[in-house]
Design an enzyme around this catalytic site. Structure first.
Site, PDB file in Angstrom:
ATOM      1  N   ASP A   1       6.895 -34.904   0.980  1.00  0.00           N
ATOM      2  CA  ASP A   1       5.713 -34.153   1.386  1.00  0.00           C
ATOM      3  C   ASP A   1       5.441 -34.536   2.837  1.00  0.00           C
ATOM      4  OD1 ASP A   1       3.294 -32.592   1.068  1.00  0.00           O
ATOM      5  OD2 ASP A   1       2.232 -34.500   1.116  1.00  0.00           O
TER       6      ASP A   1
ATOM      7  N   ASP B   1       1.453 -37.930  -1.805  1.00  0.00           N
ATOM      8  CA  ASP B   1       0.259 -38.755  -1.605  1.00  0.00           C
ATOM      9  C   ASP B   1      -1.000 -38.087  -2.124  1.00  0.00           C
ATOM     10  OD1 ASP B   1       0.085 -36.729   0.263  1.00  0.00           O
ATOM     11  OD2 ASP B   1      -0.779 -38.007   1.820  1.00  0.00           O
TER      12      ASP B   1
ATOM     13  N   ASP C   1       0.556 -33.089  -5.420  1.00  0.00           N
ATOM     14  CA  ASP C   1       1.938 -33.527  -5.616  1.00  0.00           C
ATOM     15  C   ASP C   1       2.233 -33.997  -7.036  1.00  0.00           C
ATOM     16  OD1 ASP C   1       2.619 -33.186  -2.859  1.00  0.00           O
ATOM     17  OD2 ASP C   1       1.573 -35.053  -2.416  1.00  0.00           O
TER      18      ASP C   1
END
Length: 811
Positions: free
Chosen positions: A318, A557, A561
């Site tokens: 990410d 994070d 996600d």
């Protein structure tokens, strides 16, 4: 008030839809009577937690497994027979059970840590007063205050005022989104500017983040090839072990004419076929690697996580929080003009001190020049707005300063300056324009910038790349791990940043906005950078990559996600991220440093490769015992050994050696299937051990008659030292650790046979044996080396498709 029944997200949504709604005003909010009614209806923000298996279920599953029942039943029979010197195998089974229980409890505790909304209290309007309440006490239709820096406690709709919300942890979109009257603000997002009053629209399980997290609040079975291969092997052995054990008991009872002697013989056969030490070795080696990684600030929440990360061939990142650290910095200032001799930094510091903006770009400017009070009196201040795309302030006897998107600050900006701005934007930078006008903004209504506004400088702002990102990406590239970036941001911007950190093929990007599930699946293995990705699409991408045969790791994070992290073979979170991501991750980088990941992969490779080598010793004993049992049944002979006769082989040659070899340096890539690789090493050794014992039966039957006591003694010596020969082959090529291990074990075996009384093993002293038998024993030991070398070459060409397919089917 605790709800009597836990409601799912869909049940809660239906309940809300079928409930008569209150319409509180923004002066009084709900009354206490209305709040009490909502609590009785179960429409509070309290969420009943339910996480995986209960503690009792964990204990029952691990204690009353098939092999535990079998092993401890045999142990009870041996205790009844007062054969206490044959009970060592029960200690290993007890350790296995303990580690299994501890492992599952740790997984359960880590899941229980999942709490998505970290704001502990909310400002709620009730009976005309604002109260500071726990987020769990918020009810449907409550009026809550949204203010700068606070996290939103529940999905709500703005009814007065306006705010800008950062939904990066929810949607992955790092750009603040303006929320005004009628807009929904999701729980878990942060207010970065403005203030507003909002009516709670969803509570409890119906909140968006709770609907996301409900899919993560289940026990995640580790996708471990090690664990699943060993489990499949034990199940396969179990199919043949029980009938063989019963037949061996019957055959031994007929031959020995003693019930308890037959029990000992059958116990030796059955226990010898169970590679119980393999599971203990695996669990212990992984547990020690977890401790080692913890010293390097990498928290492993599952014993098998290091293995899973070591096997990955696709790493999905990410952008925010992984490649970038979630902040921005002023990279360059291109001066165009000056104002009354003031430095550009001074003017930016005045503007920051006046607007008090708290978005990413504003913080970048504040970090560069600070926020100070102007020497001129403030007249009009306009904080940043996503609608205006700029912030501004007018000062008495000085004029107006403005900073923001160039085309919004000065729509008639010259082509030369605009071209320069576009040039930097295409490189992935965010470009702001600082402008000045001697005129002032109106102090009423919707003030516009003065007409005499002119450009002072272009401010080039970049996403702050993590210091360790470039080197870490290079490490994965050099180690044959493909890297992909999955983000909620603009794909072009993400692509540029990915290229800056050295991700191969970073220009191959796609936006998933508006794509169907089938289109997402088709794109999964065609592109490197994915932008405008929703949480469900992230999970679908990971699932699609795994279906193509890849082993996938996902870093994240934020709340957006967690679905993808649950789908991945291994999930990695940084400590600075959301609590949700940390809670569902297999691995948490406690120092939030991306550079810790290569250390985990290297540790995983060392452990898996070494366990693979060491496990062949346990499988060697299993194959030997199986072949010997079948051979003796065919020969019509009782089983030769008692459990204690294999003690030296099990403890010294297999146990001590395997644990020492499990920790030697090994940075090789993990290749092939664990079970197949182990079998290829174990089969030659197993055959050699079998021949070292079977040779004595052929001698006794066709050449030279020997007593049963002599046969047990000679077979035990030839078996144990043939095991040393097998260990020598596993230690090759010799390293410092493997050399020391082999020599130490050889000395230990010889020392045990010299120092432990023969009466313990019920052996005949070798000194009283005929020399021809001693020579024949040495011949069998040397023959085992030849057998291993020949069968190694033969087995190397076998594909073992059945083992590979069965093992992989269980993963």
């Amino acid at each position: 008030m605790k709800q009597t029944k836990r409601k799912t997200d869909q049940e809660m949504l239906v309940l809300i839809e079928n409930t008569e709604r209150f319409t509180p005003n923004t002066v009084n909010g709900l009354t206490q009577e209305q709040v009490a009614l909502r609590n009785r209806q179960g429409l509070s923000n309290r969420v009943e937690k339910q996480y995986g298996k209960s503690y009792s279920a964990i204990f029952l599953k691990n204690i009353f497994s098939f092999f535990n029942i079998l092993v401890f039943s045999i142990a009870i029979l041996l205790i009844i027979a007062k054969s206490y010197d044959n009970l060592f195998f029960a200690v290993i089974a007890l350790l296995n059970t303990t580690i299994g229980i501890v492992q599952e409890i740790r997984a359960k505790v880590s899941i229980q840590k999942l709490k998505l909304v970290t704001a502990p209290r909310a400002q709620v309007l009730r009976d005309g007063k604002f109260l500071s309440l726990s987020v769990e006490d918020v009810v449907l239709d409550d009026t809550i205050k949204l203010s700068l820096g606070k996290q939103v406690a529940s999905d709500c709709i703005v009814v007065e005022g306006e705010v800008e919300a950062n939904e990066a942890l929810i949607t992955g979109e790092s750009v603040p989104i303006k929320k005004q009257k009628g807009d929904i603000v999701y729980s878990g997002s942060f207010v970065v500017s403005g203030s507003a009053l909002a009516i709670v629209e969803h509570v409890g399980a119906a909140n968006y983040v709770e609907m996301l997290s409900s899919k993560a609040k289940t026990y995640k079975k580790p996708k471990s090839q090690l664990m699943n291969s060993i489990n499949w092997l034990i199940k396969g052995i179990g199919v043949i072990l029980v009938p063989l054990g019963i037949i061996t008991f019957y055959n031994s009872f007929i031959g020995l004419e003693s019930f308890w002697d037959a029990v000992k013989a059958a116990a030796a056969s059955v226990i010898g076929m169970i590679p119980s030490g393999m599971m203990l070795l695996t669990s212990t080696a992984l547990a020690l690697s977890v401790v080692k990684l913890a010293r390097n600030k990498a928290l492993v929440q599952d014993l098998y996580s290091t293995e899973m990360l070591a096997r990955v061939d696709v790493l999905c990142l990410d952008k925010t929080g992984t490649i970038t650290d979630g902040t921005m910095r002023l990279q360059e200032v291109i001066e165009i003009d000056q104002v009354k001799g003031y430095h550009i930094g001074t003017l930016l510091s005045w503007l920051s001190g006046s607007t008090m903006d708290n978005n990413q770009t504003a913080r970048a400017l504040t970090d560069a020049y600070g926020a100070s009070k102007s020497e001129f009196r403030e007249l009009v201040v306009q904080p940043f707005s996503s609608a205006r795309k700029y912030s501004a302030a007018s000062y008495d006897r000085f004029g107006t300063l403005a900073v923001g998107a160039p085309e919004f600050v000065m729509p008639n900006l010259s082509d030369a300056i605009m071209s320069k701005a576009i040039e930097y934007q295409r490189k992935g930078y965010r470009v702001l324009l600082l402008a000045y006008g001697e005129g002032l903004m109106a102090q009423e209504g919707n003030p516009a910038l003065p007409e005499d506004i002119r450009p002072l400088a272009l401010l080039i702002i970049e996403d702050r790349i993590r210091d360790d990102a470039v080197q870490t990406i290079k490490w994965f590239k050099d180690n044959q791990v493909a890297t992909k970036v999955i983000s909620g941001d603009n794909p072009m911007t993400v692509s540029v940043i990915a290229k800056r950190v050295g991700i191969p093929d970073a220009e191959n990007f796609i936006s998933l906005d508006g794509l169907s599930n089938q289109e997402v699946i088709s794109a999964a293995n065609k592109y490197t950078v994915f932008g405008r990705v929703t949480p469900d699409q992230k999970a679908l991408l990971i699932k699609s990559m795994r279906r193509q045969g890849h082993t996938v790791a996902m870093t994240g994070d934020g709340v957006n996600d967690i679905l993808a992290m649950k789908e991945a073979d291994c999930s990695v979170a940084i400590a600075a991220g959301s609590e949700a991501a940390r809670s569902v991750a297999n691995l948490v980088l406690m120092d939030s440093k991306f550079s810790s990941m290569p250390k985990v992969v290297e540790e995983g490779r060392k452990v898996v490769n070494n366990i693979q080598n060491s496990s062949s010793l346990y499988l060697m004993k299993t194959l030997f015992t199986f072949m010997l049992t079948v051979f003796l049944l065919i020969m019509g002979e009782p089983y030769l050994f008692e459990p204690k006769h294999l003690t030296v082989l099990e403890i010294c040659v297999i146990g001590i050696a395997s644990f020492c070899l499990a920790f030697q340096p090994n940075k090789k890539l993990i290749e092939g299937n664990f079970l197949v690789n182990t079998a290829k090493m174990a089969i030659p050794s197993g055959i050699a051990l079998f021949c070292s014992v079977a040779g004595w039966f052929f001698l006794d039957r066709y050449v030279y008659s020997i007593s049963n006591e002599q046969m047990v003694t000679l077979a035990m010596f030839s078996l144990t030292y043939s095991g040393l020969v097998a260990l020598m082959h596993i230690c090759m090529p010799f390293t410092k650790i493997s050399t020391i291990t082999f020599l130490t074990v050889a000395a230990l075996v010889t020392g045990v046979f010299m120092l432990v009384p023969n009466t313990f093993f019920e052996l005949v002293p070798l000194a009283g044996m005929p020399v021809t038998l001693i020579i024949y024993m040495l011949f069998l030991i040397l023959l085992s080396n030849t057998i291993i070398m020949i069968t190694k070459d033969i087995v190397r060409h076998f594909k073992f498709n059945i083992l590979r397919d069965r093992a992989e089917k269980n993963i």
